[in-house]
Design a protein around this motif. Structure first.
Motif, PDB file in Angstrom:
ATOM      1  N   SER A 182      96.153  51.373  90.449  1.00 27.87           N
ATOM      2  CA  SER A 182      95.194  50.356  90.004  1.00 27.87           C
ATOM      3  C   SER A 182      93.881  50.992  89.563  1.00 27.87           C
ATOM      4  O   SER A 182      93.296  50.600  88.541  1.00 27.87           O
ATOM      5  CB  SER A 182      94.932  49.355  91.132  1.00 27.87           C
ATOM      6  OG  SER A 182      96.105  48.655  91.475  1.00 27.87           O
ATOM      7  N   ALA A 183      93.400  51.989  90.316  1.00 32.00           N
ATOM      8  CA  ALA A 183      92.133  52.640  89.981  1.00 32.00           C
ATOM      9  C   ALA A 183      92.219  53.368  88.647  1.00 32.00           C
ATOM     10  O   ALA A 183      91.294  53.307  87.832  1.00 32.00           O
ATOM     11  CB  ALA A 183      91.737  53.614  91.090  1.00 32.00           C
TER      12      ALA A 183
ATOM     13  N   GLU B 244      83.435  48.002  79.877  1.00 31.30           N
ATOM     14  CA  GLU B 244      84.584  48.822  80.240  1.00 31.30           C
ATOM     15  C   GLU B 244      84.611  50.119  79.437  1.00 31.30           C
ATOM     16  O   GLU B 244      84.826  51.203  79.988  1.00 31.30           O
ATOM     17  CB  GLU B 244      85.887  48.050  80.004  1.00 31.30           C
ATOM     18  CG  GLU B 244      86.154  46.939  80.998  1.00 31.30           C
ATOM     19  CD  GLU B 244      87.313  46.057  80.578  1.00 31.30           C
ATOM     20  OE1 GLU B 244      87.670  45.148  81.358  1.00 31.30           O
ATOM     21  OE2 GLU B 244      87.870  46.264  79.473  1.00 31.30           O
TER      22      GLU B 244
ATOM     23  N   GLU C 228      82.397  42.169  78.587  1.00 26.58           N
ATOM     24  CA  GLU C 228      83.212  42.860  79.580  1.00 26.58           C
ATOM     25  C   GLU C 228      83.886  44.089  78.970  1.00 26.58           C
ATOM     26  O   GLU C 228      83.926  45.158  79.593  1.00 26.58           O
ATOM     27  CB  GLU C 228      84.272  41.909  80.151  1.00 26.58           C
ATOM     28  CG  GLU C 228      83.724  40.766  80.996  1.00 26.58           C
ATOM     29  CD  GLU C 228      83.133  39.634  80.153  1.00 26.58           C
ATOM     30  OE1 GLU C 228      82.430  38.796  80.729  1.00 26.58           O
ATOM     31  OE2 GLU C 228      83.400  39.609  78.921  1.00 26.58           O
TER      32      GLU C 228
ATOM     33  N   GLU D 147      92.787  53.381  81.821  1.00 27.60           N
ATOM     34  CA  GLU D 147      93.752  52.555  81.108  1.00 27.60           C
ATOM     35  C   GLU D 147      95.089  53.281  80.953  1.00 27.60           C
ATOM     36  O   GLU D 147      95.732  53.239  79.908  1.00 27.60           O
ATOM     37  CB  GLU D 147      93.185  52.103  79.758  1.00 27.60           C
ATOM     38  CG  GLU D 147      91.898  51.289  79.933  1.00 27.60           C
ATOM     39  CD  GLU D 147      91.334  50.738  78.638  1.00 27.60           C
ATOM     40  OE1 GLU D 147      91.686  51.264  77.564  1.00 27.60           O
ATOM     41  OE2 GLU D 147      90.552  49.782  78.708  1.00 27.60           O
TER      42      GLU D 147
ATOM     43  N   GLN E  42      94.289  52.670  86.197  1.00 24.57           N
ATOM     44  CA  GLN E  42      94.428  51.683  85.127  1.00 24.57           C
ATOM     45  C   GLN E  42      93.067  51.120  84.739  1.00 24.57           C
ATOM     46  O   GLN E  42      92.776  50.923  83.554  1.00 24.57           O
ATOM     47  CB  GLN E  42      95.366  50.562  85.562  1.00 24.57           C
ATOM     48  CG  GLN E  42      95.915  49.734  84.420  1.00 24.57           C
ATOM     49  CD  GLN E  42      96.782  50.535  83.467  1.00 24.57           C
ATOM     50  OE1 GLN E  42      97.693  51.233  83.886  1.00 24.57           O
ATOM     51  NE2 GLN E  42      96.495  50.442  82.178  1.00 24.57           N
ATOM     52  N   ARG E  43      92.215  50.875  85.744  1.00 22.43           N
ATOM     53  CA  ARG E  43      90.881  50.341  85.450  1.00 22.43           C
ATOM     54  C   ARG E  43      89.997  51.367  84.736  1.00 22.43           C
ATOM     55  O   ARG E  43      89.277  51.018  83.803  1.00 22.43           O
ATOM     56  CB  ARG E  43      90.188  49.913  86.750  1.00 22.43           C
ATOM     57  CG  ARG E  43      90.720  48.660  87.391  1.00 22.43           C
ATOM     58  CD  ARG E  43      89.755  48.142  88.451  1.00 22.43           C
ATOM     59  NE  ARG E  43      89.415  49.167  89.432  1.00 22.43           N
ATOM     60  CZ  ARG E  43      90.108  49.391  90.544  1.00 22.43           C
ATOM     61  NH1 ARG E  43      91.192  48.664  90.801  1.00 22.43           N
ATOM     62  NH2 ARG E  43      89.729  50.323  91.398  1.00 22.43           N
ATOM     63  N   THR E  44      90.063  52.617  85.174  1.00 26.21           N
ATOM     64  CA  THR E  44      89.130  53.626  84.674  1.00 26.21           C
ATOM     65  C   THR E  44      89.632  54.337  83.427  1.00 26.21           C
ATOM     66  O   THR E  44      88.848  54.633  82.520  1.00 26.21           O
ATOM     67  CB  THR E  44      88.856  54.678  85.779  1.00 26.21           C
ATOM     68  OG1 THR E  44      88.375  54.002  86.936  1.00 26.21           O
ATOM     69  CG2 THR E  44      87.827  55.699  85.327  1.00 26.21           C
TER      70      THR E  44
END
Length: 312
Positions: free
Chosen positions: A240-241, A177, A173, A247, A243-245
């Motif tokens: 949120s987007a 990422e 994972e 960080e 943070q995911r893409t």
């Protein structure tokens, strides 16, 4: 677990250097010319199946034809001279191998290369562009500048720090990422579109719209609410987007882009004062700028400027 392999070769033997390059790169007609003087070659490669970072230095001349195959391959020169196809590789700027078989010639150089799994890049591009996963065309030999170049270097710093200093074993994972982060940085820096179309169209995905808005207005005093409205997202969804893409929060990402731009301006050595640079990049409070710059790069901006002027 995913294993990141690490391989380093240091040699003064031309034949050994050629063998190392042949193992690292899918190259035909590979030649290595020592130049008749003292020859030195060094290469370090850290790689997983999806993502690899290569750092190479050579005092001679290397030439051949690269086959990119299953990877998207982008390189940048720190010093020396190089051509890819008929195009000169700029110093300190990424340049993409566009064809599957692309001739190159590199002369007395220091260079880094990033390889990203092509399927991951195509999937990331489809999500950003709002189209089905499809082979990509990139703007030929595009050289990013300004905020898009800063976004590229921010991605490289993030990815390189983990690849070079992180653990040799990571979860699948985390490997995925990090590969997605690398793909997003590449797609931000190099205009692209589905193969068969004539040129790039505006990305439809909301995150891509947010990124584009931020890069177009980098030096302005943006709020997270303004960015969310431009992207057609809620503030929470935007946070949120990012943070995911990336960080990071949107405003943290924007601040780091500005700091990257500031570092570029300072290392050129042409700036009159640090305060001028801070204002140029949208961080006008000098004390806060200096503190943030030191936290990001480990030195004060005045030191960067002095070093740049001294080297000139």
């Amino acid at each position: 677990m995913v294993i990141r392999t690490r391989d380093t070769v240091r040699t003064s033997d031309v034949g050994e250097a050629r063998g190392a390059l042949a193992r690292t790169h899918n190259v035909t007609e590979l030649t290595v010319d020592g130049g008749g003087g003292s020859f030195r070659f060094e290469e370090t490669v850290v790689a997983s199946e999806r993502l690899s970072l290569e750092s190479t230095s050579c005092t001679g001349t290397v030439s051949g034809t690269v086959r990119t195959g299953a990877d998207v391959v982008v390189t940048w020169f720190k010093s020396g001279r190089g051509t890819i196809g008929e195009h000169r590789a700029p110093i300190g700027r990424p340049i993409l191998f566009h064809r599957d078989d692309e001739p190159f010639r590199w002369i007395s150089f220091q260079q880094d290369t990033l390889r990203i799994d092509r399927d991951v890049v195509q999937k990331a591009a489809a999500e950003r562009g709002g189209w089905a996963p499809h082979p990509l065309a990139f703007k030929p030999y595009h050289v990013p500048e300004g905020a898009t170049l800063a976004a590229w270097w921010l991605m490289i710093r993030t990815v390189a720090a983990e690849i070079l200093e992180g653990p040799a074993e990571v979860t699948p994972e985390r490997d995925e990422e990090l590969t997605v982060i690398a793909a997003a940085g590449l797609l931000t820096a190099i205009p692209h579109w589905p193969a068969g179309e004539r040129n790039a169209s505006p990305a439809k995905a909301r995150l891509a719209r947010a990124e584009a808005f931020m890069l177009e207005h980098t030096t302005e005093q943006l709020t997270v609410q303004q960015i969310a409205v431009a992207a057609g997202m809620s503030v929470r969804g935007l946070q949120s987007a990012f943070q995911r893409t990336h960080e990071a929060t949107p405003l943290e990402y924007l601040k780091r882009i500005r700091l990257q731009m500031a570092q570029h301006l300072l290392t050129e050595g042409d700036a009159d004062t640090v305060a001028d640079v801070a204002r140029q990049v949208g961080l006008p409070h000098l004390g806060r700028f200096a503190s943030a710059y030191h936290a990001e790069f480990g030195e004060r901006p005045s030191q960067t400027l002095r070093t740049a002027r001294g080297s000139r």
